[in-house]
Motif scaffolding. Structure first.
Motif, PDB file in Angstrom:
ATOM      1  N   TYR A   1      18.373 -38.376  36.957  1.00  0.00           N
ATOM      2  CA  TYR A   1      17.552 -39.307  37.752  1.00  0.00           C
ATOM      3  C   TYR A   1      16.163 -39.437  37.145  1.00  0.00           C
ATOM      4  O   TYR A   1      15.513 -38.448  36.788  1.00  0.00           O
ATOM      5  CB  TYR A   1      17.461 -38.813  39.193  1.00  0.00           C
ATOM      6  N   SER A   2      15.722 -40.690  37.001  1.00  0.00           N
ATOM      7  CA  SER A   2      14.392 -40.981  36.469  1.00  0.00           C
ATOM      8  C   SER A   2      13.462 -41.301  37.626  1.00  0.00           C
ATOM      9  O   SER A   2      13.830 -42.050  38.540  1.00  0.00           O
ATOM     10  CB  SER A   2      14.459 -42.173  35.503  1.00  0.00           C
ATOM     11  N   ALA A   3      12.280 -40.732  37.625  1.00  0.00           N
ATOM     12  CA  ALA A   3      11.352 -40.839  38.754  1.00  0.00           C
ATOM     13  C   ALA A   3      11.080 -42.298  39.099  1.00  0.00           C
ATOM     14  O   ALA A   3      10.743 -43.113  38.242  1.00  0.00           O
ATOM     15  CB  ALA A   3      10.043 -40.139  38.420  1.00  0.00           C
ATOM     16  N   GLY A   4      11.231 -42.603  40.398  1.00  0.00           N
ATOM     17  CA  GLY A   4      10.911 -43.938  40.898  1.00  0.00           C
ATOM     18  C   GLY A   4      12.096 -44.864  41.003  1.00  0.00           C
ATOM     19  O   GLY A   4      12.086 -45.792  41.818  1.00  0.00           O
ATOM     20  N   HIS A   5      13.130 -44.647  40.228  1.00  0.00           N
ATOM     21  CA  HIS A   5      14.305 -45.530  40.236  1.00  0.00           C
ATOM     22  C   HIS A   5      15.307 -45.007  41.274  1.00  0.00           C
ATOM     23  O   HIS A   5      16.279 -44.329  40.930  1.00  0.00           O
ATOM     24  CB  HIS A   5      14.935 -45.604  38.844  1.00  0.00           C
TER      25      HIS A   5
END
Length: 296
Positions: free
Chosen positions: A70-74
């Motif tokens: 998981y990429s921050a914000g998405h």
């Protein structure tokens, strides 16, 4: 046996109350979903964390929140070009609703006008309009839409016009039937006797009686136009990339279903929730507008 016969009406009333409570719960859920969908579409530019067109190849195919990559914000993940799926879905919902609403309004105006003319003008005028209605019903409109878009291009103007003629025949049939019914009423004969013209009669006496059935039909046809627009965009003949719409997002993401299903699941879920919500609210409006159904 007598006690059982006496208990049957009470059991029927109890079952009707339970059915009514269940229907009320479903309608409440549909109303809440409608408010959330409309709010998300209207406030999409302020609610989305990223620009729907921004690309980041370093963040491509990142999964939603809760996964290891998981990429921050998405929150809903990213697509094959690193664009935020949630941002594109909300902007796609905004565009899909705008196209469907514009198409439904065009169909309402076109079908209502032709139905009004067919109801007031007998003879060859009525026969010609109803022949067009029968042709529209007989031919699968999706094939007609594909042909028109393939010949005239996939611009938003052409797409709106195609969506506008998708369901006009339903409005024409409803308006014609209501006009024929209203024309037999005594107050219409009195208006004719008093010297009122056809435009005054249509505006003053006919149109107010058409508001309720037209609102119900508008709501029901809106979901059909949403599905039609999503189908055309899925096939590549609707909204063109990079502009996001729900159908085009599903179409572009179908090749990544085995490895990145979140690209398709979010816009597909919005299409399903939107169509079911509009259909349930349309059924509720129809039940409220029909006196015979309210009396049961």
């Amino acid at each position: 046996m007598a006690s059982l016969v006496d208990a049957l009406p009470r059991l029927r009333r109890r079952g009707a109350r339970r059915k009514g409570r269940g229907a009320d719960i479903i309608q409440t859920i549909a109303l809440v979903c409608a408010v959330l969908l409309a709010g998300g579409a209207l406030l999409a530019p302020w609610l989305t964390p990223f620009d729907p067109l921004d690309q980041s190849l370093l963040a491509r195919l990142r999964p939603p929140i809760g996964f290891d990559r998981y990429s921050a914000g998405h929150l809903a993940g990213t697509d094959e070009l690193g664009r935020d799926v949630l941002s594109r879905s909300l902007h796609g919902l905004r565009l899909t609703l705008a196209l469907a609403f514009a198409g439904a309004v065009i169909g309402l105006l076109l079908g209502g006008l032709l139905g009004l003319i067919a109801g007031q003008r007998r003879g060859w005028v009525e026969d010609g309009i109803m022949s067009l209605v029968d042709m529209q019903i007989a031919i699968p409109f999706t094939l007609v839409a594909l042909l028109v878009l393939a010949l005239m291009g996939s611009s938003l103007t052409v797409l709106v016009l195609v969506l506008g003629i998708a369901g006009w025949e339903q409005y024409a049939r409803i308006v014609r039937g209501e006009v024929r019914r209203i024309a037999a009423q005594p107050y219409l004969e009195a208006a004719h006797t008093a010297g009122a013209g056809p435009f005054y009669i249509a505006w003053r006496h006919v149109l107010p009686n058409l508001v309720s059935p037209l609102v119900v039909q508008f709501t029901l046809s809106l979901s059909n136009i949403v599905i039609l627009e999503s189908t055309l965009s899925f096939l590549g003949l609707g909204v063109q990339p990079p502009q996001p719409s729900l159908g085009s997002m599903v179409g572009l993401g179908r090749d990544y279903m085995p490895t990145a299903p979140w690209i398709v699941l979010t816009p597909a879920a919005l299409i399903v929730v939107l169509t079911f919500t509009v259909q349930i609210l349309g059924d509720w409006l129809r039940d409220r507008a029909d006196v015979r159904l309210r009396e049961r």
